[in-house]
Design a protein around this motif. Structure first.
Motif, PDB file in Angstrom:
ATOM      1  N   PRO A 123       0.708  -1.332   0.257  1.00 53.40           N
ATOM      2  CA  PRO A 123       0.151   0.422   0.093  1.00 53.40           C
ATOM      3  C   PRO A 123       1.152   1.152   0.077  1.00 53.40           C
ATOM      4  O   PRO A 123       1.801   1.075   0.624  1.00 53.40           O
ATOM      5  N   SER A 124       0.291   2.227  -0.629  1.00 54.03           N
ATOM      6  CA  SER A 124       1.040   3.377  -0.606  1.00 54.03           C
ATOM      7  C   SER A 124       0.154   4.443   0.175  1.00 54.03           C
ATOM      8  O   SER A 124       0.887   5.810  -0.360  1.00 54.03           O
ATOM      9  N   THR A 125      -1.107   4.909   0.151  1.00 53.56           N
ATOM     10  CA  THR A 125      -2.230   5.174   0.377  1.00 53.56           C
ATOM     11  C   THR A 125      -2.631   4.976   1.886  1.00 53.56           C
ATOM     12  O   THR A 125      -3.533   4.073   1.637  1.00 53.56           O
ATOM     13  N   GLY A 126      -2.325   5.745   2.983  1.00 58.45           N
ATOM     14  CA  GLY A 126      -3.066   5.301   4.114  1.00 58.45           C
ATOM     15  C   GLY A 126      -4.274   6.553   4.365  1.00 58.45           C
ATOM     16  O   GLY A 126      -4.239   7.596   4.786  1.00 58.45           O
ATOM     17  N   LEU A 127      -4.923   5.932   5.438  1.00 53.81           N
ATOM     18  CA  LEU A 127      -6.266   7.161   5.653  1.00 53.81           C
ATOM     19  C   LEU A 127      -6.546   6.500   7.402  1.00 53.81           C
ATOM     20  O   LEU A 127      -6.639   5.391   7.463  1.00 53.81           O
ATOM     21  N   TYR A 151      -2.615  10.316   5.357  1.00 56.62           N
ATOM     22  CA  TYR A 151      -3.977  11.287   5.575  1.00 56.62           C
ATOM     23  C   TYR A 151      -4.444  11.171   6.685  1.00 56.62           C
ATOM     24  O   TYR A 151      -4.957  10.080   7.321  1.00 56.62           O
ATOM     25  N   LEU A 152      -4.944  12.503   7.296  1.00 57.26           N
ATOM     26  CA  LEU A 152      -5.457  12.290   8.461  1.00 57.26           C
ATOM     27  C   LEU A 152      -7.154  12.573   8.970  1.00 57.26           C
ATOM     28  O   LEU A 152      -6.456  13.829   8.251  1.00 57.26           O
ATOM     29  N   VAL A 175      -3.748  16.432   6.987  1.00 59.52           N
ATOM     30  CA  VAL A 175      -4.765  16.265   7.299  1.00 59.52           C
ATOM     31  C   VAL A 175      -5.117  16.816   6.576  1.00 59.52           C
ATOM     32  O   VAL A 175      -5.088  18.262   5.688  1.00 59.52           O
ATOM     33  N   ILE A 176      -6.748  16.654   6.092  1.00 56.63           N
ATOM     34  CA  ILE A 176      -7.947  17.243   5.378  1.00 56.63           C
ATOM     35  C   ILE A 176      -9.175  17.608   6.176  1.00 56.63           C
ATOM     36  O   ILE A 176      -9.214  16.621   7.741  1.00 56.63           O
ATOM     37  N   VAL A 188      -5.190   1.831   2.110  1.00 60.44           N
ATOM     38  CA  VAL A 188      -5.302   1.148   3.961  1.00 60.44           C
ATOM     39  C   VAL A 188      -6.551   2.454   4.139  1.00 60.44           C
ATOM     40  O   VAL A 188      -6.017   3.585   4.695  1.00 60.44           O
ATOM     41  N   VAL A 189      -7.195   1.653   5.197  1.00 59.53           N
ATOM     42  CA  VAL A 189      -8.009   3.077   5.872  1.00 59.53           C
ATOM     43  C   VAL A 189      -8.534   2.610   7.691  1.00 59.53           C
ATOM     44  O   VAL A 189      -8.557   0.645   7.414  1.00 59.53           O
TER      45      VAL A 189
END
Length: 285
Positions: A123-127, A151-152, A175-176, A188-189
């Motif tokens: 995985p390259s992107t996580g939330l 991301y958070l 941060v979003i 990944v969430v």
């Protein structure tokens, strides 16, 4: 020597941690007991920690950020994460040392490693959803798992920004303001907020073709976040109980030096779930 282990927290009467750890202790014939101790303040458990029989503890909300006051030292990871979920005791009497550690992150890392091994996907992107003590462990686990963009999102933006700033010397967190502001679909969430505060609809737009969805909340077992992920065929779901078991295995090893009997500890939860389901239906045990 007989030792007492506990879980410290608030609103934890339903905790399955005693079932998990006592099954492991019984497997090895250890003279240890593990019990629930609820309190509004971490100061209320001071006498338990001071006892000569105190073997260690699991620490859950709202005490993860305050329990350090009872520690002689902390592991580097616990200090960086800023949250302690495990107390370890070494030595006796005046030589006794209490160390604060964190196994929430290592449990999550093992779950992500198993997913990557199974799918051959890195995985390259996580939330991460939420910005409390569990969130800090989730963010660190994503970083340790090699996830590049993290991301958070949190209901209170200032709290998320503080968490981002606490980690800024170690790795970058974006941060979003809301889930609608997420610029890409995550691989990944990880949910870290109480399930009863959420609905499946608010998560429906999160999911791309495939990925891993983990919810650290385990009451109920099937959370709104997992329900939303389930609508997408390419997604693997991991329940809060599976996360709890993963971190408990690491705790058991730290406390006893013994390999956790994973199947036995997991089966004990299945049995407990069956007993509770019978009671909920008005059946007799």
């Amino acid at each position: 020597m007989a030792k007492n282990f506990h879980i410290f927290g608030k609103g934890i009467s339903f905790s399955v941690s005693p079932t998990i750890h006592n099954a492991g202790f019984q497997h090895y014939g250890l003279p240890f007991t593990y019990t629930i101790h609820e309190s509004d303040s971490i100061d209320e458990v001071a006498t338990l920690i001071a006892s000569d029989c105190f073997g260690g503890a699991s620490v859950t909300m709202p005490h993860k950020l305050q329990v350090h006051k009872f520690c002689n030292n902390q592991t580097e990871t616990a200090r960086l994460i800023g949250a302690i979920n495990t107390l370890l005791v070494k030595g006796n009497g005046s030589d006794r040392i209490i160390t604060g550690d964190n196994t929430d992150w290592s449990g999550l890392r093992s779950i992500m490693a198993a997913y990557s091994t199974k799918t051959q996907i890195q995985p390259s992107t996580g939330l991460v959803i939420g910005a409390g003590g569990a969130s800090r462990a989730a963010l660190y686990a994503l970083h340790q798992a090699g996830v590049k963009r993290i991301y958070l999102v949190n209901r209170t933006l200032a709290t998320a920004e503080k968490v981002r700033n606490d980690f800024k010397n170690a790795f970058d967190i974006k941060v979003i303001p809301s889930l609608q502001d997420l610029p890409e679909k995550p691989d990944v969430v990880i949910g870290t907020v109480p399930a009863e505060t959420t609905t499946a609809d608010q998560f429906s737009s999160l999911f791309g073709d495939r990925g891993l969805c983990v919810d650290m909340s385990y009451k109920p077992r099937q959370t709104p976040l997992l329900t939303a992920a389930q609508q997408n065929q390419g997604w693997d779901m991991v329940t809060g109980v599976e996360v709890l078991l993963a971190q408990a295995f690491d705790q058991f090893l730290l406390w006893t030096g013994l390999e956790p009997p994973r199947d036995i500890m997991a089966e004990a939860v299945v049995v407990l779930d069956g007993e509770r389901a019978t009671m909920d239906k008005g059946g007799m045990l």
